[in-house]
Design an enzyme around this catalytic site. Sequence first.
Site, PDB file in Angstrom:
ATOM      1  N   HIS A 258       5.820 -37.039  -8.205  1.00 52.47           N
ATOM      2  CA  HIS A 258       6.606 -35.787  -8.668  1.00 52.47           C
ATOM      3  C   HIS A 258       7.783 -35.464  -7.787  1.00 52.47           C
ATOM      4  CE1 HIS A 258       3.298 -35.327 -11.792  1.00 52.47           C
ATOM      5  NE2 HIS A 258       4.021 -34.297 -12.266  1.00 52.47           N
TER       6      HIS A 258
ATOM      7  N   GLN B 145       3.192 -36.934  -4.610  1.00 47.89           N
ATOM      8  CA  GLN B 145       4.189 -37.904  -4.536  1.00 47.89           C
ATOM      9  C   GLN B 145       5.034 -38.433  -5.382  1.00 47.89           C
ATOM     10  OE1 GLN B 145       4.262 -37.981  -1.088  1.00 47.89           O
ATOM     11  NE2 GLN B 145       5.992 -39.350  -0.991  1.00 47.89           N
TER      12      GLN B 145
ATOM     13  N   PRO C 263     -23.833 -18.071   7.271  1.00 46.87           N
ATOM     14  CA  PRO C 263     -22.881 -18.551   8.253  1.00 46.87           C
ATOM     15  C   PRO C 263     -23.992 -19.428   9.161  1.00 46.87           C
ATOM     16  CG  PRO C 263     -22.615 -16.072   7.952  1.00 46.87           C
ATOM     17  CD  PRO C 263     -23.780 -16.816   6.855  1.00 46.87           C
TER      18      PRO C 263
ATOM     19  N   GLN D 153       9.216 -50.085  -8.754  1.00 51.25           N
ATOM     20  CA  GLN D 153       8.103 -50.735  -8.692  1.00 51.25           C
ATOM     21  C   GLN D 153       7.128 -50.049  -7.564  1.00 51.25           C
ATOM     22  OE1 GLN D 153       9.124 -54.729  -7.583  1.00 51.25           O
ATOM     23  NE2 GLN D 153       8.887 -55.529  -9.785  1.00 51.25           N
TER      24      GLN D 153
ATOM     25  N   GLU E 275     -21.644 -28.684  -2.265  1.00 53.21           N
ATOM     26  CA  GLU E 275     -22.860 -29.263  -2.594  1.00 53.21           C
ATOM     27  C   GLU E 275     -22.837 -30.760  -1.793  1.00 53.21           C
ATOM     28  OE1 GLU E 275     -23.696 -29.321  -6.792  1.00 53.21           O
ATOM     29  OE2 GLU E 275     -22.575 -27.277  -7.200  1.00 53.21           O
TER      30      GLU E 275
ATOM     31  N   LEU F 157     -27.689 -19.971  -1.161  1.00 54.48           N
ATOM     32  CA  LEU F 157     -28.426 -20.718  -0.047  1.00 54.48           C
ATOM     33  C   LEU F 157     -27.600 -20.779   1.147  1.00 54.48           C
ATOM     34  CD1 LEU F 157     -30.363 -23.056   0.712  1.00 54.48           C
ATOM     35  CD2 LEU F 157     -28.818 -24.705  -0.109  1.00 54.48           C
ATOM     36  N   THR F 158     -26.013 -21.154   1.243  1.00 51.85           N
ATOM     37  CA  THR F 158     -25.377 -21.070   2.273  1.00 51.85           C
ATOM     38  C   THR F 158     -25.422 -19.753   3.210  1.00 51.85           C
ATOM     39  OG1 THR F 158     -23.842 -22.649   1.214  1.00 51.85           O
ATOM     40  CG2 THR F 158     -22.949 -21.683   3.212  1.00 51.85           C
TER      41      THR F 158
HETATM   42  C1  FAD Z   1     -15.606 -22.400  -2.749  1.00 49.97           C
HETATM   43  C2  FAD Z   1     -16.845 -22.599  -2.288  1.00 49.97           C
HETATM   44  C3  FAD Z   1     -17.999 -22.213  -3.185  1.00 49.97           C
HETATM   45  C4  FAD Z   1     -19.312 -22.439  -2.580  1.00 49.97           C
HETATM   46  N1  FAD Z   1     -20.219 -21.988  -3.436  1.00 49.97           N
HETATM   47  C5  FAD Z   1     -21.431 -21.968  -2.969  1.00 49.97           C
HETATM   48  C6  FAD Z   1     -22.726 -21.388  -3.721  1.00 49.97           C
HETATM   49  O1  FAD Z   1     -22.446 -21.040  -5.049  1.00 49.97           O
HETATM   50  N2  FAD Z   1     -23.826 -21.426  -3.084  1.00 49.97           N
HETATM   51  C7  FAD Z   1     -24.090 -21.960  -1.861  1.00 49.97           C
HETATM   52  O2  FAD Z   1     -25.286 -21.642  -1.537  1.00 49.97           O
HETATM   53  N3  FAD Z   1     -23.113 -22.413  -1.191  1.00 49.97           N
HETATM   54  C8  FAD Z   1     -21.955 -22.497  -1.529  1.00 49.97           C
HETATM   55  N4  FAD Z   1     -20.594 -22.989  -1.034  1.00 49.97           N
HETATM   56  C9  FAD Z   1     -21.064 -23.521   0.364  1.00 49.97           C
HETATM   57  C10 FAD Z   1     -20.731 -24.821   0.734  1.00 49.97           C
HETATM   58  O3  FAD Z   1     -21.835 -25.505   0.113  1.00 49.97           O
HETATM   59  C11 FAD Z   1     -20.669 -25.336   2.127  1.00 49.97           C
HETATM   60  O4  FAD Z   1     -19.382 -24.682   2.475  1.00 49.97           O
HETATM   61  C12 FAD Z   1     -20.769 -26.695   2.507  1.00 49.97           C
HETATM   62  O5  FAD Z   1     -22.206 -27.318   2.424  1.00 49.97           O
HETATM   63  C13 FAD Z   1     -20.414 -27.121   3.866  1.00 49.97           C
HETATM   64  O6  FAD Z   1     -21.066 -25.956   4.738  1.00 49.97           O
HETATM   65  P1  FAD Z   1     -20.152 -25.417   5.980  1.00 49.97           P
HETATM   66  O7  FAD Z   1     -19.124 -24.515   4.849  1.00 49.97           O
HETATM   67  O8  FAD Z   1     -21.398 -24.475   6.578  1.00 49.97           O
HETATM   68  O9  FAD Z   1     -19.680 -26.177   6.811  1.00 49.97           O
HETATM   69  P2  FAD Z   1     -20.295 -27.067   8.142  1.00 49.97           P
HETATM   70  O10 FAD Z   1     -21.771 -27.602   7.660  1.00 49.97           O
HETATM   71  O11 FAD Z   1     -20.234 -26.083   9.305  1.00 49.97           O
HETATM   72  O12 FAD Z   1     -19.262 -28.450   8.219  1.00 49.97           O
HETATM   73  C14 FAD Z   1     -18.136 -28.513   9.195  1.00 49.97           C
HETATM   74  C15 FAD Z   1     -17.971 -29.936   9.600  1.00 49.97           C
HETATM   75  O13 FAD Z   1     -19.014 -30.369  10.180  1.00 49.97           O
HETATM   76  C16 FAD Z   1     -19.439 -31.440   9.369  1.00 49.97           C
HETATM   77  N5  FAD Z   1     -20.882 -31.610  10.034  1.00 49.97           N
HETATM   78  C17 FAD Z   1     -21.616 -30.731   9.703  1.00 49.97           C
HETATM   79  N6  FAD Z   1     -23.223 -31.220   9.812  1.00 49.97           N
HETATM   80  C18 FAD Z   1     -23.027 -32.529  10.209  1.00 49.97           C
HETATM   81  C19 FAD Z   1     -23.828 -33.615  10.530  1.00 49.97           C
HETATM   82  N7  FAD Z   1     -25.177 -33.380  10.833  1.00 49.97           N
HETATM   83  N8  FAD Z   1     -23.063 -34.871  10.705  1.00 49.97           N
HETATM   84  C20 FAD Z   1     -21.934 -35.074  10.534  1.00 49.97           C
HETATM   85  N9  FAD Z   1     -21.046 -34.060  10.235  1.00 49.97           N
HETATM   86  C21 FAD Z   1     -21.476 -32.813  10.088  1.00 49.97           C
HETATM   87  C22 FAD Z   1     -19.049 -31.378   8.020  1.00 49.97           C
HETATM   88  O14 FAD Z   1     -19.127 -32.603   7.322  1.00 49.97           O
HETATM   89  C23 FAD Z   1     -17.717 -30.431   8.085  1.00 49.97           C
HETATM   90  O15 FAD Z   1     -16.856 -31.655   8.255  1.00 49.97           O
HETATM   91  C24 FAD Z   1     -19.383 -22.827  -1.300  1.00 49.97           C
HETATM   92  C25 FAD Z   1     -18.437 -23.261  -0.602  1.00 49.97           C
HETATM   93  C26 FAD Z   1     -17.068 -22.997  -0.966  1.00 49.97           C
HETATM   94  C27 FAD Z   1     -16.072 -23.193  -0.200  1.00 49.97           C
END
Ligand code: FAD
Length: 386
Positions: free
Chosen positions: A341, A339, A129, A282, A366, A126-127
């Site tokens: 540890h 902490q 750039p 404590q 997710e 799904l995801t």
């Molecule tokens: C190890 C790993 C495994 C993954 N596996 C999968 C996979 O199998 N399939 C898949 O499709 N994706 C996968 N992903 C992608 C993952 O779901 C996304 O990285 C995640 O949803 C965040 O999107 P982004 O990286 O584009 O960050 P961005 O959306 O750019 O977020 C950057 C920051 O902006 C904030 N932000 C963005 N929009 C808003 C908003 N409207 N309001 C407030 N804050 C906002 C976010 O909360 C975050 O703090 C994976 C990611 C990683 C790192």
Amino acid sequence: MSNTVDDEDFADILAQVKQYVRTAVVPRETEIMAADRMPDDIRDAAAQMGLFGYAIPQEWGGLGLNLSQDVELAMEFGYTTLALRSMFGTNNGIAGQVLVNYGTDEQRKQWLERIATGEVVASFALTEPGAGSNPAGLRTRARRDGDDWIIDGQKRFITNAPVADLFVTFARTREPVKGDPGIAVFLVPADTPGISVGPKDTKMGQEGAWTADVVFDGVRVPDSALVGGAEDVGYKAAMVSLVRGRVHIAALAVGQAQRALDESVAYAAVNTQGGVPIGDHQLVQAMLAEQYTGVSAGRALVRDAAAKYVSGEDRRLAPSAAKLYCTEMAGRVADLAVQVHGGTGYMREVPVERIYRDVRLLRLYEGTSEIQKLIIGGNLLRDQRA
Ligand SMILES: Cc1cc2nc3c(=O)[nH]c(=O)nc-3n(C[C@H](O)[C@H](O)[C@H](O)COP(=O)(O)OP(=O)(O)OC[C@H]3O[C@@H](n4cnc5c(N)ncnc54)[C@H](O)[C@@H]3O)c2cc1C
């Protein structure tokens, strides 16, 4: 649709999983971390136990566990390296559930049994750039060409991509209009010409769990690859898979937090400063108390969210609340574990150091914590205004 597994049978499955996690996987965590790879024998044992399809209905070859049972297993999987769960997480979860919920019978027959056995690894693509938190803005395109579809685009951070046999691929088939983001989902075998998987990403943690970019360059698939046979299924299918996944991720977080707590208690009980066990202080006890309280609250919240999901009472707020609370809690509990540890907690091969890095991801994928807050707040206000 699924045959429910009764409590007695489920107790056996849970006991078996607990035994497997603690005796077969926990002792090999360092090996998995150092090699950045799950050993084949661990994978084979997981497949034997049906773990690639525990959340897939029995009629399609899975164990048919419901979400309340899923979270009990997930809390066990969370007790060890999260690479274990990642190995079969996409088959049961985000990718597999798209087929379970929205596939045609033909598509389910073609794929689900092999997904449930682990013969096929399915990735959820799904995801992209610029389209993570807001997948409605994705730019991968699928256009019709005779009876086929041609897919072009780039996906990012796709779990299990380096070993995937099937990409459950989300692509735009039409311009978005109000109420319809224009996204369909396709079943694309990984060996289809035009697909290239990038090198595996170098990550902060979760060694042994692999992600990579996936590029689609003129990838041709037949119309039968369109999930549900309908273009408007895609976005709904993604959201439904993710909502269920959030409760599951919350349970994993509880498992990791429980492990961090257990490691902390064990360490504080025997390690001394000036001849006195650090646990006698404590301020150290206060850290253990905060960890214990967080884990207990998280476990209760996860079970409640799963029960409300299964009954249908709440599939909107509770999954997000559980994910938000439990993943933030696990971050705090892991931080406290380091902490407790002292300097030892900063050293590689000490479990809490790994947990500290591994749980960081749970707040990102997710749906980030910020996105969970938007879902919770937005739904509360919508309900008030309705
Ligand atoms: C190890 C790993 C495994 C993954 N596996 C999968 C996979 O199998 N399939 C898949 O499709 N994706 C996968 N992903 C992608 C993952 O779901 C996304 O990285 C995640 O949803 C965040 O999107 P982004 O990286 O584009 O960050 P961005 O959306 O750019 O977020 C950057 C920051 O902006 C904030 N932000 C963005 N929009 C808003 C908003 N409207 N309001 C407030 N804050 C906002 C976010 O909360 C975050 O703090 C994976 C990611 C990683 C790192």
